[in-house]
Design a protein around this motif. Sequence first.
Motif, PDB file in Angstrom:
ATOM      1  N   GLN A   1       0.836  -1.183   0.000  1.00  0.00           N
ATOM      2  CA  GLN A   1       0.000   0.000   0.000  1.00  0.00           C
ATOM      3  C   GLN A   1       0.879   1.244   0.000  1.00  0.00           C
ATOM      4  OE1 GLN A   1      -3.187  -0.168  -0.270  1.00  0.00           O
ATOM      5  NE2 GLN A   1      -3.948   1.873   0.202  1.00  0.00           N
ATOM      6  N   VAL A   2       0.586   2.144  -0.898  1.00  0.00           N
ATOM      7  CA  VAL A   2       1.353   3.377  -1.005  1.00  0.00           C
ATOM      8  C   VAL A   2       0.600   4.474  -0.283  1.00  0.00           C
ATOM      9  CG1 VAL A   2       2.242   5.112  -2.586  1.00  0.00           C
ATOM     10  CG2 VAL A   2       2.355   2.681  -3.204  1.00  0.00           C
ATOM     11  N   GLN A   3       1.265   5.123   0.642  1.00  0.00           N
ATOM     12  CA  GLN A   3       0.645   6.231   1.384  1.00  0.00           C
ATOM     13  C   GLN A   3       1.207   7.553   0.906  1.00  0.00           C
ATOM     14  OE1 GLN A   3       1.235   5.133   5.552  1.00  0.00           O
ATOM     15  NE2 GLN A   3      -0.848   4.337   5.604  1.00  0.00           N
ATOM     16  N   LEU A   4       0.316   8.513   0.768  1.00  0.00           N
ATOM     17  CA  LEU A   4       0.678   9.864   0.347  1.00  0.00           C
ATOM     18  C   LEU A   4       0.288  10.832   1.453  1.00  0.00           C
ATOM     19  CD1 LEU A   4      -0.715   9.671  -3.290  1.00  0.00           C
ATOM     20  CD2 LEU A   4       1.655   9.394  -2.592  1.00  0.00           C
ATOM     21  N   VAL A   5       1.216  11.697   1.814  1.00  0.00           N
ATOM     22  CA  VAL A   5       0.974  12.679   2.871  1.00  0.00           C
ATOM     23  C   VAL A   5       1.030  14.065   2.252  1.00  0.00           C
ATOM     24  CG1 VAL A   5       1.750  13.600   5.075  1.00  0.00           C
ATOM     25  CG2 VAL A   5       1.980  11.145   4.591  1.00  0.00           C
ATOM     26  N   GLU A   6      -0.076  14.764   2.329  1.00  0.00           N
ATOM     27  CA  GLU A   6      -0.203  16.087   1.704  1.00  0.00           C
ATOM     28  C   GLU A   6      -0.116  17.188   2.759  1.00  0.00           C
ATOM     29  OE1 GLU A   6      -3.646  14.453  -1.350  1.00  0.00           O
ATOM     30  OE2 GLU A   6      -3.891  14.711   0.805  1.00  0.00           O
ATOM     31  N   SER A   7       0.376  18.339   2.341  1.00  0.00           N
ATOM     32  CA  SER A   7       0.366  19.515   3.212  1.00  0.00           C
ATOM     33  C   SER A   7       0.400  20.768   2.355  1.00  0.00           C
ATOM     34  CB  SER A   7       1.550  19.497   4.174  1.00  0.00           C
ATOM     35  OG  SER A   7       2.767  19.565   3.467  1.00  0.00           O
ATOM     36  N   GLY A   8       0.100  21.900   2.983  1.00  0.00           N
ATOM     37  CA  GLY A   8       0.246  23.181   2.309  1.00  0.00           C
ATOM     38  C   GLY A   8      -1.032  23.876   1.920  1.00  0.00           C
ATOM     39  N   GLY A   9      -2.169  23.251   2.103  1.00  0.00           N
ATOM     40  CA  GLY A   9      -3.429  23.922   1.777  1.00  0.00           C
ATOM     41  C   GLY A   9      -3.722  25.031   2.773  1.00  0.00           C
ATOM     42  N   GLY A  10      -4.762  25.805   2.479  1.00  0.00           N
ATOM     43  CA  GLY A  10      -5.137  26.879   3.375  1.00  0.00           C
ATOM     44  C   GLY A  10      -6.020  27.886   2.684  1.00  0.00           C
ATOM     45  N   GLY A  35       1.416  13.739  -8.800  1.00  0.00           N
ATOM     46  CA  GLY A  35       0.817  14.995  -9.189  1.00  0.00           C
ATOM     47  C   GLY A  35      -0.412  15.337  -8.387  1.00  0.00           C
ATOM     48  N   TRP A  36      -1.128  16.329  -8.894  1.00  0.00           N
ATOM     49  CA  TRP A  36      -2.250  16.908  -8.174  1.00  0.00           C
ATOM     50  C   TRP A  36      -3.498  16.972  -9.055  1.00  0.00           C
ATOM     51  CZ3 TRP A  36      -1.887  17.968  -3.075  1.00  0.00           C
ATOM     52  CH2 TRP A  36      -0.604  17.986  -2.525  1.00  0.00           C
ATOM     53  N   TYR A  37      -4.599  16.631  -8.415  1.00  0.00           N
ATOM     54  CA  TYR A  37      -5.922  16.811  -8.980  1.00  0.00           C
ATOM     55  C   TYR A  37      -6.721  17.676  -8.019  1.00  0.00           C
ATOM     56  CZ  TYR A  37      -5.113  13.135 -12.453  1.00  0.00           C
ATOM     57  OH  TYR A  37      -4.633  12.401 -13.511  1.00  0.00           O
ATOM     58  N   ARG A  38      -7.836  18.196  -8.476  1.00  0.00           N
ATOM     59  CA  ARG A  38      -8.679  18.981  -7.579  1.00  0.00           C
ATOM     60  C   ARG A  38     -10.148  18.690  -7.849  1.00  0.00           C
ATOM     61  NH1 ARG A  38      -7.921  25.236  -9.807  1.00  0.00           N
ATOM     62  NH2 ARG A  38      -9.387  25.076 -11.581  1.00  0.00           N
ATOM     63  N   GLN A  39     -10.945  18.931  -6.830  1.00  0.00           N
ATOM     64  CA  GLN A  39     -12.378  18.737  -6.954  1.00  0.00           C
ATOM     65  C   GLN A  39     -13.099  19.849  -6.204  1.00  0.00           C
ATOM     66  OE1 GLN A  39     -13.861  14.873  -5.762  1.00  0.00           O
ATOM     67  NE2 GLN A  39     -15.684  15.120  -7.025  1.00  0.00           N
ATOM     68  N   ALA A  40     -13.842  20.644  -6.950  1.00  0.00           N
ATOM     69  CA  ALA A  40     -14.644  21.706  -6.375  1.00  0.00           C
ATOM     70  C   ALA A  40     -16.039  21.158  -6.096  1.00  0.00           C
ATOM     71  CB  ALA A  40     -14.714  22.886  -7.337  1.00  0.00           C
ATOM     72  N   PRO A  41     -16.768  21.786  -5.193  1.00  0.00           N
ATOM     73  CA  PRO A  41     -18.122  21.311  -4.879  1.00  0.00           C
ATOM     74  C   PRO A  41     -18.995  21.226  -6.125  1.00  0.00           C
ATOM     75  CG  PRO A  41     -17.427  22.927  -3.265  1.00  0.00           C
ATOM     76  CD  PRO A  41     -16.370  22.918  -4.344  1.00  0.00           C
ATOM     77  N   GLN A 117      -5.461  11.989   0.931  1.00  0.00           N
ATOM     78  CA  GLN A 117      -6.753  12.306   1.523  1.00  0.00           C
ATOM     79  C   GLN A 117      -7.268  13.680   1.108  1.00  0.00           C
ATOM     80  OE1 GLN A 117      -6.334  11.616   5.768  1.00  0.00           O
ATOM     81  NE2 GLN A 117      -6.959   9.487   5.498  1.00  0.00           N
ATOM     82  N   GLY A 118      -6.428  14.504   0.563  1.00  0.00           N
ATOM     83  CA  GLY A 118      -6.866  15.814   0.091  1.00  0.00           C
ATOM     84  C   GLY A 118      -6.551  16.927   1.067  1.00  0.00           C
ATOM     85  N   THR A 119      -6.339  18.114   0.514  1.00  0.00           N
ATOM     86  CA  THR A 119      -6.106  19.297   1.323  1.00  0.00           C
ATOM     87  C   THR A 119      -6.928  20.441   0.736  1.00  0.00           C
ATOM     88  OG1 THR A 119      -4.396  20.735   2.272  1.00  0.00           O
ATOM     89  CG2 THR A 119      -4.019  19.980   0.020  1.00  0.00           C
ATOM     90  N   GLN A 120      -7.581  21.187   1.603  1.00  0.00           N
ATOM     91  CA  GLN A 120      -8.479  22.233   1.161  1.00  0.00           C
ATOM     92  C   GLN A 120      -7.717  23.495   0.782  1.00  0.00           C
ATOM     93  OE1 GLN A 120     -12.062  22.238   0.933  1.00  0.00           O
ATOM     94  NE2 GLN A 120     -11.681  24.193  -0.123  1.00  0.00           N
ATOM     95  N   VAL A 121      -8.045  24.053  -0.364  1.00  0.00           N
ATOM     96  CA  VAL A 121      -7.542  25.352  -0.793  1.00  0.00           C
ATOM     97  C   VAL A 121      -8.750  26.260  -0.985  1.00  0.00           C
ATOM     98  CG1 VAL A 121      -6.416  26.643  -2.633  1.00  0.00           C
ATOM     99  CG2 VAL A 121      -5.466  24.449  -1.868  1.00  0.00           C
ATOM    100  N   THR A 122      -8.739  27.383  -0.285  1.00  0.00           N
ATOM    101  CA  THR A 122      -9.835  28.342  -0.376  1.00  0.00           C
ATOM    102  C   THR A 122      -9.279  29.694  -0.771  1.00  0.00           C
ATOM    103  OG1 THR A 122     -11.081  27.167   1.337  1.00  0.00           O
ATOM    104  CG2 THR A 122     -11.757  29.429   0.823  1.00  0.00           C
ATOM    105  N   VAL A 123      -9.825  30.276  -1.826  1.00  0.00           N
ATOM    106  CA  VAL A 123      -9.386  31.585  -2.308  1.00  0.00           C
ATOM    107  C   VAL A 123     -10.578  32.526  -2.221  1.00  0.00           C
ATOM    108  CG1 VAL A 123      -8.287  32.874  -4.152  1.00  0.00           C
ATOM    109  CG2 VAL A 123      -7.808  30.421  -3.878  1.00  0.00           C
ATOM    110  N   SER A 124     -10.495  33.487  -1.313  1.00  0.00           N
ATOM    111  CA  SER A 124     -11.599  34.429  -1.137  1.00  0.00           C
ATOM    112  C   SER A 124     -11.094  35.689  -0.474  1.00  0.00           C
ATOM    113  CB  SER A 124     -12.717  33.804  -0.300  1.00  0.00           C
ATOM    114  OG  SER A 124     -12.272  33.549   1.012  1.00  0.00           O
ATOM    115  N   GLN A 125     -11.914  36.754  -0.598  1.00  0.00           N
ATOM    116  CA  GLN A 125     -11.545  38.033   0.013  1.00  0.00           C
ATOM    117  C   GLN A 125     -11.602  37.912   1.517  1.00  0.00           C
ATOM    118  OE1 GLN A 125     -10.371  40.647  -1.234  1.00  0.00           O
ATOM    119  NE2 GLN A 125     -10.796  40.601  -3.437  1.00  0.00           N
TER     120      GLN A 125
END
Length: 125
Positions: A1-10, A35-41, A117-125
């Motif tokens: 099993q390959v484990q991936l540890v993500e960091s850096g979202g915010g 690499g990286w994929y993303r999923q928006a609501p 597992q994913g990391t959340q990236v939020t871009v807003s004022q």
Amino acid sequence: QVQLVESGGGSVQPGGSLRLSCSTSASILNIYTMGWYRQAPGKERELVADITEAGVPMYATFAKDRFTIFPISRDTAKNTVYLQMNSLKPEDTAIYYCKTQYYTNGYQSPPVDYWGQGTQVTVSQ
């Protein structure tokens, strides 16, 4: 099993930057891509950028001029891929997932996809 540890979202304001990292202790010899994929609501998961073990990158059109994926960084304990994201826009808001394509049976079978597992990236004022 390959484990991936993500960091850096915010959370950042439009025009800001973030750097995502994804590390695995799996053998570099069996990594085909990271690499990286993303999923928006309400949307499907999509490619952001990935890179082969040999250093060949692939970018989504929206990422080409703003994001940079760096060659897989290797040390004795782990292999890490970094994604630098600049000039972030509200539409970049999503959960960002790391993925590796990994050979689990030598090179006799196609590589298998493993996801973080994913990391959340939020871009807003």
